[in-house]
Design a protein around this motif. Structure first.
Motif, PDB file in Angstrom:
ATOM      1  N   ARG A 278       0.836  -1.214   0.000  1.00  0.00           N
ATOM      2  CA  ARG A 278       0.000   0.000   0.000  1.00  0.00           C
ATOM      3  C   ARG A 278       0.862   1.252   0.000  1.00  0.00           C
ATOM      4  NH1 ARG A 278      -5.377  -1.427   2.613  1.00  0.00           N
ATOM      5  NH2 ARG A 278      -5.649   0.785   2.941  1.00  0.00           N
ATOM      6  N   ARG A 279       1.973   1.228   0.737  1.00  0.00           N
ATOM      7  CA  ARG A 279       2.877   2.374   0.756  1.00  0.00           C
ATOM      8  C   ARG A 279       3.415   2.627  -0.646  1.00  0.00           C
ATOM      9  NH1 ARG A 279       5.458   1.052   5.869  1.00  0.00           N
ATOM     10  NH2 ARG A 279       4.242   2.084   7.480  1.00  0.00           N
TER      11      ARG A 279
ATOM     12  N   GLU B 249       0.768   4.141  -2.769  1.00  0.00           N
ATOM     13  CA  GLU B 249       0.551   5.537  -2.391  1.00  0.00           C
ATOM     14  C   GLU B 249       1.651   6.430  -2.973  1.00  0.00           C
ATOM     15  OE1 GLU B 249       0.983   8.985   0.462  1.00  0.00           O
ATOM     16  OE2 GLU B 249       2.397   7.370   0.111  1.00  0.00           O
ATOM     17  N   ARG B 250       2.906   5.948  -2.907  1.00  0.00           N
ATOM     18  CA  ARG B 250       4.016   6.726  -3.445  1.00  0.00           C
ATOM     19  C   ARG B 250       3.883   6.880  -4.962  1.00  0.00           C
ATOM     20  NH1 ARG B 250       6.780   9.263  -1.102  1.00  0.00           N
ATOM     21  NH2 ARG B 250       7.691   9.911  -3.078  1.00  0.00           N
TER      22      ARG B 250
ATOM     23  N   HIS C  14       1.217   9.388  -5.631  1.00  0.00           N
ATOM     24  CA  HIS C  14       1.619  10.714  -5.201  1.00  0.00           C
ATOM     25  C   HIS C  14       2.633  11.322  -6.176  1.00  0.00           C
ATOM     26  CE1 HIS C  14       4.292  13.441  -2.953  1.00  0.00           C
ATOM     27  NE2 HIS C  14       3.158  13.869  -2.417  1.00  0.00           N
TER      28      HIS C  14
ATOM     29  N   GLN D 222      -0.885  12.276  -9.377  1.00  0.00           N
ATOM     30  CA  GLN D 222      -1.349  13.374  -8.531  1.00  0.00           C
ATOM     31  C   GLN D 222      -0.576  14.668  -8.823  1.00  0.00           C
ATOM     32  OE1 GLN D 222      -1.201  12.236  -4.461  1.00  0.00           O
ATOM     33  NE2 GLN D 222      -2.845  13.641  -3.860  1.00  0.00           N
TER      34      GLN D 222
ATOM     35  N   SER E 243      -1.140  15.800   1.724  1.00  0.00           N
ATOM     36  CA  SER E 243      -2.185  15.123   2.502  1.00  0.00           C
ATOM     37  C   SER E 243      -2.429  15.860   3.808  1.00  0.00           C
ATOM     38  CB  SER E 243      -1.743  13.690   2.793  1.00  0.00           C
ATOM     39  OG  SER E 243      -0.473  13.711   3.390  1.00  0.00           O
TER      40      SER E 243
END
Lengths: 664, 215
Positions: A479-480, A483-484, A487, A491, B85
């Motif tokens: 998951r990390r 997410e990276r 990001h 994003q 965030s």
């Protein structure tokens, strides 16, 4: 030496000793009959010799059977045998060479040997004192002294055999057949002989000193064990002095009493130590010997009673085999119950600790409580740090009852069933006799077996817990990473696009807005592509749409090195396909990362409801199956009920094989 | 007004520079990591540094720590931290530790040019800026929620703007109220929350944040 061999040797020695004693007695009768009682050896002075002989033989026999590897038992046996032999040879020599008119063969040789055999006693007793109770000399230096004593004794013995005056009165009338050396050597050899005898005596005293030193240095249990021997050894120089005085002054009775008494005292002292403080762990053997004796008596009585009764009843006088057959059957039937009953009775009387321990364990096996078998053994043996390890055969590991791996030593008590190991029990050797611990452990075998099964289950549960923890950790890391990826990729791109459009709007000029719109379209397309790549890495759409083969083909086409894929278009349950996909990806990336292969082969097939995925590379390094990556896919495989194996290829490279249940 | 931008994403910092340029704010330098940020600040002496909280190498709070170091050099540099965030409690703690000339803004709100320019201006003037989302988060925490129950809807709006670091005048403009009305709302809030009136905006922000943070 095996115990069986030891029993045979000891039995033969004792049988010989009995026969030799009887023979010596017979010769003595013959001598007395011939009115030559001045030559008789069986007077009052024979009693200490008989005591010496039999105490040494009995203690030696027990020790040699119980601990065949311990030299002291054999030394006691040798000592008893030498005394026996001396008596026999003296009798034979006196009768054969003096009493008879026509001498018996080698009777003169027997006289010389019989008269010289007291020398080995000294040497053997010296060795016993050196080697008690450990079986090794106190130190290297004491070992050399012991060796020197043996050498001096041997020289003395040899020179005495060839001396013309070897025999003492009244046997000195018999010429020495071994006195073959020229008479001119007599005087120098006599000097050498005296020196050797002096050195032997000195060595004998040194052996006593060695025991006293050992006693002084010892503590606790060992000190108490050595106490009796030490008490016997203290007056040793007095014995030596008395012996020499008596020998020079022809006081045969005093000499016999002094020498025989002393030689008898050492085994007796050892016996006393055994009875009181378990020297050489012999008390168990004593109690067992008593048991066997009692059981033998009972069986013999049973046999005789049945034979006599049945013989009377059928009125037959030896013609029929029926009485003896029935007698044998009755004795066989009585054997085991009688043995049990007597073992219990004897243990209760002589071996209270063993009796209590075994009874407590037996009680627990009959009606198990909530206590663990390990706790019961601890309580029964009063050894709080006792530890039981169980053998888990399919893992080839020793574990505790709660499934933790432990190290064991091969010399621990090992309980086996159907010739497979069940448990190993470690305990403080100083706290309890091995015999008692082993008896209690054997009694606990049924409970040890079931505790072993529980231990195996605990081990598996621990492994499952560990694997779950690793899966959870791997998910978190995954998951990390996602997410990276989000990001840093899409994003940022979208945010930058928003800033650009906002800037254009603030500026307001049509040209600036057109430019921003064009940039915007390009940026949005890139963001979409990035998101698609990301989603593909997680679970490629082609995997769900077209199956494992197609997904692997797609993967192979995007890799920079040749990957040969052999797979059919067969479909499997989604979870299995997904797991197989992960295994393939991880195995391939592992091969590329570590092995630097020229080619990778991936094959997928199904057989008997098992999907078999093989990823084989020809790289140089062996893969580490405990590395995070391979461990992770092994966990994934186990999570769906499959197994993963990692092997080195004989020609270099690695093969990763996943076997997953696929139900088709 | 001169600023520097520190962010590891080239796309973002280029976009941000162009937007600031359109709003007549000069970006005199850009940095990709904390070390570079410190050197460009030293070189250019900007009024405000816009700093991404997460930067290489560890991608944790490198940016925030670098900004704190710059602030401690005492050259009156305003810091506007930008975050991808929402880390409400961390942001509030940062604001309490460095109230003067400090701001915390979510990157989502950077796109709104009015908010961005307002935040840069206030930080440059030594004021405090806390992202409305952080304030909403703090007000939404259970302990705070129970206590603000007693406030009127208008008072809650005023409290939120106070927490964001707005002055009375700014609150009045935002809510279309005259300053006298804002004053009376504020004294009513302070009484209800059991807070003492503070002589200046910074201390007021501190008091409000402390109150919002308490458990």
């Amino acid at each position: 030496m095996r115990r069986r061999t030891a029993v045979i040797v000891v039995g033969a020695t004792c049988a010989f000793a009995v026969a030799a004693n009887i023979a010596a007695f017979v010769f003595d009768l013959l001598i007395t009959d011939a009115e030559r009682s001045d030559l008789s050896g069986f007077g009052l002075d024979a009693v200490p010799f008989l005591a010496a002989l039999w105490s040494a033989l009995i203690v030696g026999a027990i020790l040699a059977i119980r601990r065949p590897e311990h030299p002291v038992g054999w030394l006691f046996l040798a000592q008893g045998t030498s005394v026996t032999l001396a008596g026999l040879l003296d009798g034979y020599g006196a009768y054969g060479a003096i009493v008879r008119d026509d001498p018996l063969p080698a009777a003169d040789l027997a006289v010389v040997l019989g008269e010289s055999l007291f020398i080995p006693w000294f040497v053997l007793v010296a060795l016993i004192l050196h080697l008690t109770p450990t079986g090794r000399p106190l130190s290297m230096r004491w070992g050399r002294i012991a060796a020197a004593t043996v050498a001096a004794g041997s020289l003395w013995f040899a020179l005495r055999l060839v001396a013309p005056d070897a025999a003492e009165p009244p046997l000195d009338t018999v010429p020495n057949p071994l006195a073959v050396l020229p008479a001119s050597l007599d005087d120098p050899l006599r000097v050498v002989r005296y020196v050797a005898s002096f050195l032997t005596s000195a060595g004998f005293i040194a052996a006593g000193v060695s025991l006293l030193v050992r006693f002084r240095r010892s503590t606790g249990m060992e000190r108490r064990r050595l106490l009796w021997l030490a008490i016997v050894v203290v007056p040793l120089p007095v014995y030596i002095a008395v012996s020499f005085l008596a020998a020079s002054g022809d006081h045969q009775l005093v000499l016999s009493l002094a020498t025989g008494g002393f030689i008898a005292l050492i085994p007796v002292a050892a016996g006393l130590s055994i009875a009181k403080y378990h020297l050489y762990d012999v008390d168990q053997i004593l109690s067992r010997a008593v048991t066997y004796l009692l059981v033998s008596c009972i069986l013999a009585i049973t046999y005789v009673a049945v034979v006599v009764t049945v013989g009377r009843l059928i009125g037959d006088r030896g013609g029929s085999a029926l009485p003896s057959v029935l007698g044998t059957l009755a004795a066989v039937a009585a054997a085991l119950p009688a043995y049990r009953a007597f073992q219990d009775a004897v243990d209760r009387r002589f071996n209270r600790r063993r009796y209590d321990a075994v009874r407590m364990v037996r009680e627990y096996v009959r009606a198990p409580t909530r206590q663990s078998v390990e706790d019961v053994l601890r309580t029964a043996l009063a050894v709080p740090d006792l530890r039981v390890a169980y053998w888990v055969s399919d893992r080839e590991q020793w574990v505790t009852e709660d499934g933790r791996q432990v190290e064991t030593e091969p010399d621990e008590i090992e309980i086996r069933r159907h010739s497979a190991p069940v448990a190993r029990i470690a305990y403080d050797r100083g706290a309890i006799e091995p015999d008692i611990a082993e008896a209690a452990a054997v009694e606990a075998t049924p409970e040890l077996v079931s505790a072993g099964l529980r231990a195996a289950i605990s081990l598996q549960l621990a492994e499952v817990r560990e694997s779950r923890r690793r899966i959870a950790a791997a998910q978190l890391a995954e998951r990390r990473r996602i997410e990276r990826d989000l990001h840093d990729g899409a994003q940022q791109r979208l945010l930058a696009l928003a800033l650009e459009l906002q800037a254009a709007q603030v500026n307001g000029s049509p040209e600036r807005l057109r430019e921003a719109a064009a940039t915007g379209v390009t940026e949005l397309q890139s963001a979409v592509a990035e998101l698609r790549e990301l989603a593909n890495g997680l679970h490629p759409a082609v995997l769900s749409d077209s199956g494992l083969g197609a997904a692997l083909d797609d993967l192979a086409s995007r890799l920079p090195l040749p990957v040969a894929v052999r797979a059919t278009a067969s479909r499997y349950p989604p979870q299995i396909e997904s797991t197989a996909w992960f295994i393939a990806c991880e195995a391939i990336s592992n091969a590329v990362k570590h092995g630097g292969p020229a080619e990778i082969e991936v094959s997928v097939g199904a057989m008997n409801g098992t999907l078999i995925l093989t990823v084989s590379d020809d790289g140089v390094d062996d893969a580490d199956p405990h590395g995070a990556g391979l461990r992770g896919i092994a966990d994934r495989a186990e999570a769906v009920g499959g197994v993963l194996s990692v092997k080195a290829r004989p020609d270099g490279g690695t093969v990763v094989i996943g076997r997953l249940p696929c139900g088709s | 007004m001169r600023v520097v931008i520190a962010d590891d994403s080239v796309l973002f910092r280029e976009g941000l520079a162009r937007l600031l340029a359109e709003a007549d704010i000069e970006t005199c330098a850009m940095a990709g990591d904390a070390d570079e940020l410190e050197s460009v600040v030293e070189e250019h002496g900007p009024d405000v540094a816009l700093v991404d909280i997460r930067m290489p190498p560890s991608f944790t709070h490198e940016g925030a720590r670098a900004a704190a170091r710059l602030r401690d050099q005492g050259n009156g540099l305003g810091i506007l931290l930008l975050s991808q965030s929402l880390e409400g409690r961390y942001a509030a703690r940062l604001a309490q530790d460095h109230p003067k000339g400090f701001g915390y803004l979510l990157k989502d709100h950077v796109v709104d040019v009015a908010t961005l320019v307002d935040a840069v201006d206030r930080v440059a003037d030594g004021g405090t800026v806390l992202d409305p989302d952080v304030v909403t988060y703090l007000l939404g925490r259970r302990t705070a929620r129970d206590q603000v129950e007693g406030l009127t809807a208008r008072e809650r709006e005023v409290l939120a703007l106070m927490a964001e670091g707005r002055s009375n005048a700014a609150i009045g403009r935002e809510l279309v109220l005259n300053e006298r009305t804002v004053d009376s709302h504020i004294s009513s809030i302070l009484t209800k929350l059991d807070l003492l009136p503070q002589p200046d905006d910074h201390r007021r922000v501190l008091a409000v944040l402390a109150w919002l943070q308490k458990d």
